[in-house]
Each structure stands twice: as structure tokens, then as C-alpha cells.
Design an enzyme around this catalytic site. Structure first.
Site, short mmCIF file in Angstrom:
data_model
loop_
_atom_site.label_atom_id
_atom_site.label_comp_id
_atom_site.label_asym_id
_atom_site.label_seq_id
_atom_site.Cartn_x
_atom_site.Cartn_y
_atom_site.Cartn_z
N CYS A 48 46.97 21.93 54.98
CA CYS A 48 46.37 21.18 56.03
C CYS A 48 47.32 21.10 57.11
CB CYS A 48 45.20 21.29 56.19
SG CYS A 48 44.56 20.75 58.37
N HIS A 84 31.70 37.54 50.10
CA HIS A 84 32.18 36.79 49.53
C HIS A 84 33.40 36.73 49.95
CE1 HIS A 84 29.48 37.60 45.83
NE2 HIS A 84 29.18 36.60 47.25
N ASN A 119 33.19 41.73 46.82
CA ASN A 119 34.85 42.65 46.52
C ASN A 119 35.17 41.44 47.77
OD1 ASN A 119 34.02 43.58 44.75
ND2 ASN A 119 34.61 45.55 44.95
N ILE A 120 36.18 40.51 47.50
CA ILE A 120 37.52 40.23 48.08
C ILE A 120 38.51 40.75 48.65
CG2 ILE A 120 36.43 37.77 47.82
CD1 ILE A 120 38.40 37.21 45.57
N ASP A 121 38.72 41.65 47.15
CA ASP A 121 39.78 42.61 48.13
C ASP A 121 40.47 43.07 49.07
OD1 ASP A 121 38.52 45.03 47.79
OD2 ASP A 121 38.32 45.36 45.42
N ASN A 172 27.03 53.04 37.70
CA ASN A 172 27.68 51.45 36.86
C ASN A 172 27.74 51.83 35.41
OD1 ASN A 172 28.34 48.58 37.58
ND2 ASN A 172 26.74 48.24 35.70
N ARG A 173 28.16 51.12 34.89
CA ARG A 173 29.22 51.57 33.64
C ARG A 173 27.94 51.58 32.60
NH1 ARG A 173 34.94 50.48 33.32
NH2 ARG A 173 36.12 51.73 33.56
N PRO A 232 41.36 43.66 37.89
CA PRO A 232 40.50 43.54 36.99
C PRO A 232 38.86 43.42 37.60
CG PRO A 232 42.44 42.67 37.09
CD PRO A 232 42.43 42.95 37.99
N ASP A 233 37.83 43.76 37.16
CA ASP A 233 36.69 42.89 37.56
C ASP A 233 36.51 41.76 36.53
OD1 ASP A 233 35.58 43.79 34.52
OD2 ASP A 233 34.35 44.95 35.45
N PHE A 234 35.55 41.07 36.58
CA PHE A 234 35.18 39.38 36.10
C PHE A 234 34.72 39.96 34.21
CE2 PHE A 234 33.65 35.75 39.72
CZ PHE A 234 34.72 35.78 39.98
N ARG A 235 33.84 40.72 34.25
CA ARG A 235 33.08 40.26 32.99
C ARG A 235 33.21 41.82 31.84
NH1 ARG A 235 30.21 38.56 37.07
NH2 ARG A 235 29.57 36.17 36.93
P1 CNA Z 1 31.58 41.54 37.57
O1 CNA Z 1 30.27 40.86 37.34
O2 CNA Z 1 32.61 41.53 36.76
O3 CNA Z 1 30.64 43.17 37.19
C1 CNA Z 1 31.10 44.35 36.86
C2 CNA Z 1 30.25 46.01 36.79
O4 CNA Z 1 30.73 47.07 37.03
C3 CNA Z 1 30.12 45.32 35.34
O5 CNA Z 1 28.57 45.91 35.37
C4 CNA Z 1 30.77 46.54 35.09
O6 CNA Z 1 30.31 47.40 33.48
C5 CNA Z 1 31.15 47.91 36.29
N1 CNA Z 1 32.03 48.26 35.97
C6 CNA Z 1 33.41 47.93 35.72
N2 CNA Z 1 34.49 49.54 36.29
C7 CNA Z 1 33.76 50.10 36.43
C8 CNA Z 1 33.60 51.50 36.78
N3 CNA Z 1 35.10 52.34 36.56
N4 CNA Z 1 32.67 51.95 37.41
C9 CNA Z 1 31.52 51.97 36.93
N5 CNA Z 1 30.94 51.05 36.50
C10 CNA Z 1 32.42 49.49 36.33
O7 CNA Z 1 31.25 41.68 38.98
P2 CNA Z 1 30.40 42.14 39.98
O8 CNA Z 1 31.35 42.00 41.35
O9 CNA Z 1 29.18 41.75 40.05
O10 CNA Z 1 30.42 40.14 40.09
C11 CNA Z 1 30.45 39.44 41.68
C12 CNA Z 1 32.42 38.50 41.87
C13 CNA Z 1 32.74 39.18 41.40
C14 CNA Z 1 32.52 38.21 43.24
O11 CNA Z 1 32.20 36.69 43.55
C15 CNA Z 1 33.72 38.72 43.12
O12 CNA Z 1 33.93 38.40 44.61
C16 CNA Z 1 34.02 39.10 42.07
N6 CNA Z 1 35.28 40.04 41.95
C17 CNA Z 1 35.86 40.52 42.86
C18 CNA Z 1 36.44 41.23 42.63
C19 CNA Z 1 37.54 42.78 43.87
O13 CNA Z 1 36.68 41.54 44.75
N7 CNA Z 1 37.91 43.56 43.37
C20 CNA Z 1 37.62 41.48 41.67
C21 CNA Z 1 36.93 40.40 40.40
C22 CNA Z 1 35.85 39.99 40.59
#
Ligand code: CNA
Length: 326
Positions: free
Chosen positions: A158, A125, A106-108, A221-222, A31-34
């Protein structure tokens, strides 16, 4: 889409800069964040946090490490989640010598697992391949940290000061890796095009990159998360679907089967990616300055949310669009 394929094919876009975020990994099941409903911020009740960002807050981790430990156990790279078509598209860009650099938030570790070379990748990050104590900052044995988090579901301690250890993921208020600043300064003037993929652009300083470049930008992006300037493109929708269409226009076959040597990569390439090697990569870059454009100054900034400002900017853009329509 055709226009972008044309720019790549005719050699106008031969130094491609990429800025990506959690949206490029949602296709892998992370899952993403937002994203409303599915994003981590809407599903944090199980971690019982006072506010969503607390999960990446050092002071909170010091008091209550369980939330991050539980997230880290789910996310630990190389166990469950595999790279997506978007990650493999970026790998092809690297293989074809078209990739200037990827700046991922991403940190994945999926860019790394897809085989994108170290020197082409800046994990802004941080990552899980090294770890350190949050108090004395001494490095820890990451294999042991992984075992403690993933198998024992405990917080790593630690061995020097008994403080809590965490993987080298950048928390809010912590500095980004030095490579981020040194490489970005060189890359900004060299880029022919910037691909912004799957990020809401709400975490600074990475979110400032689209405003730093002079080249055109393409947003995959979406949501429309940035102002679309003349010459920019917005490929709205799912990143993987759009990347697959683009690859097909370019006649590129995306590798979809999982790499069979993920484990080998983790052991043979990842953990070893130490400070010394990174310094060497950066030195190599020094000798490759390109056509000396204007260097952009990037101060030593820490990771912060810029939610309010971006929201205001988006509202402002919307107002301008509405005004020009009406
Ligand atoms: P965010 O704020 O959650 O934004 C994600 C963006 O991607 C949004 O605008 C969504 O609409 C868009 N989106 C989601 N899925 C799709 C898709 N399939 N196709 C196109 N667009 C899509 O995340 P950000 O990366 O902007 O925020 C930065 C944070 C998120 C960093 O500090 C990360 O460490 C942190 N994060 C990382 C992971 C990971 O490593 N996979 C997961 C969740 C959060």
C-alpha cells in the site's frame, strides 16, 4: 433434462436464478477446491499451508502473503483461462431475457469475460478487477497490483500505510458485497427456477440460497450436494456436457470460440465497474420489484465454511434414502 427444456420453452421458467461455483470452471482448466485428487485442497502442498483455508485467510496473508500471491498469479483473469460452454449458456439466458441473476462464488471472472451483463451478475466472493489494502482499506491501482503479482511475483504494498494490498477477493471472515444482500432479497421471491451448478454448497452464506427459494431447483453437479425435493431435478455429471445437451434440446447454439476482445473487456468494462455504477444498477433494480412476493431477510453475513453441517445433512439424507429403499 427434457423436462427442464420444456419448462424453459413453454415460458414456465422465464426468471431463472443461477447459483454457481468452481465446478463450472473446471472445464476451463481451473481446479475447484474439493474434488478429490484434482481440487486445490488436495494439491496445496506447494503452498506449504498449515490448513487449506489459510490461503484465503486475512491474518495468514498478513503474515505469509506468498501462498495467495502465487495462486493469484495463476488465476488472474483474462490471461490463461477462457469461459466454458456453461458460461456461454448463462450468457444466452441473459441475451434471451431469461436470466433473473447469477450468484457466482467464483473469483475467476469468467462470467464477466463471457459477456454476462453487470446487472445480471453478483460475484459473491469478489473479483480481481479492484484491490485494496488489508490494513487501511484504501483502494489501490489494480493495474499496478496486477503487474506486481503477475509479472514481478511480489506482494503489492500500500502506498499510504505500507500494509499488504490484495485484490478484492472475499477472504474467510470478510463480508460479502452489499449487492449480494440487497439483490438476493429481491430475487428470491421472483425466481421461477433455481439452477445450482458446480458447487459443493459448503461456504455460507451463498450455500443457504437453495434453502431460501420456494421454486423448484435443478442441480447440475457431479455429486448430490443437496436434498432433492419433490419437483427438483438432479442432472448428475459434467456441467458442460449437460449444458450442451440442454442447449441442443432448446435449439440454442453455444458460442465456443473465445471472445476476441477479452483484453478490451478488461480495460473497457471491468476495471471501471466501480462502486458508483453498482449503486446505480441496484437503484434500477429497486424500480423493478416484480410481483411483490414475500421478501426474504438476508443478514449481513460473512463468508464462512459450513463443512460439518453440510456433511451431517448429506449423511442424514443418505440415511433417509437408505431407509426408504430398504
Ligand atoms: P468446491 O467446494 O470445490 O465444489 C465444487 C463442486 O463442483 C463439487 O461438488 C464438484 O463435485 C463439482 N464439480 C467439479 N467439476 C465439475 C464439473 N465439471 N461438472 C459438474 N460438477 C463439477 O467449490 P465451491 O464453488 O462450492 O466453493 C466455494 C469456494 C470455491 C469459493 O469461495 C470460491 O472462491 C472458491 N474457488 C473458486 C474457483 C474459481 O473461481 N474458479 C476455483 C477454486 C475455488
Amino acid at each position: 433434462m427434457e423436462e427442464l427444456a420444456e419448462l424453459i420453452q413453454n415460458g414456465q421458467a422465464k426468471r431463472i436464478l443461477v447459483l454457481c461455483g468452481a465446478g463450472i470452471s473446471t472445464g476451463a482448466g481451473i481446479p475447484d477446491f474439493r474434488s478429490p485428487g484434482t481440487g486445490l485442497y488436495d494439491n496445496l502442498s506447494k503452498y506449504n499451508l498449515p490448513y487449506p483455508e489459510a490461503i484465503f485467510d486475512v491474518d495468514y496473508y498478513r503474515k505469509k502473503p506468498d501462498a495467495f500471491v502465487s495462486l493469484a498469479k495463476e488465476l488472474w483473469p483474462g490471461i490463461v483461462f477462457k469461459p466454458t460452454p456453461t458460461h456461454y449458456f448463462l450468457k444466452i439466458l441473459a441475451d434471451k431475457g431469461l436470466l433473473l441473476r447469477i450468484y457466482t462464488q467464483n473469483i475467476d471472472g469468467l462470467e464477466f469475460l463471457a459477456g454476462i451483463p453487470d446487472d445480471k451478475l453478483v460475484e459473491c466472493h469478489g473479483h480481481f478487477r479492484t484491490s485494496a489494502c488489508i490494513d487501511c482499506h484504501k483502494a489501490s491501482d489494480t493495474e499496478r497490483v496486477k503487474e506486481t503479482i503477475v509479472q514481478e511475483m511480489e506482494t503489492p504494498i500500500c502506498i499510504y500505510c505500507r500494509g499488504y494490498v490484495k485484490p478484492d477477493v472475499v477472504f474467510f471472515g470478510e463480508n460479502l458485497p452489499d449487492r449480494f444482500h440487497s439483490l438476493l432479497k429481491k430475487d428470491i421471491p421472483k425466481a421461477d427456477i433455481l439452477l445450482v451448478m458446480g458447487t459443493s454448497l459448503q461456504v455460507a452464506p451463498v450455500s443457504l440460497i437453495p434453502d431460501m427459494v420456494r421454486c423448484n431447483r435443478v442441480l447440475f453437479n457431479r455429486d448430490k450436494v443437496m436434498t432433492i425435493r419433490p419437483g427438483d431435478m438432479f442432472l448428475q455429471g459434467d456441467c458442460d456436457s449437460n449444458v450442451e445437451k440442454l442447449a441442443s434440446l432448446l435449439g440454442w447454439a453455444l458460442q465456443t470460440e473465445e471472445l476476441n476482445d477479452n483484453e478490451e473487456r478488461e480495460e473497457g468494462r471491468g476495471v471501471e465497474r466501480n462502486q458508483e455504477e453498482m449503486k446505480n444498477i441496484d437503484k434500477e433494480d429497486d424500480g423493478n420489484e416484480g410481483e411483490g412476493g414475500k421478501e426474504t431477510e438476508v443478514a449481513n453475513l460473512e463468508k464462512i465454511h459450513i463443512e460439518t453441517n453440510k456433511q451431517e445433512e448429506t449423511n442424514e439424507n443418505q440415511k433417509q434414502e437408505d431407509a426408504s429403499k430398504g
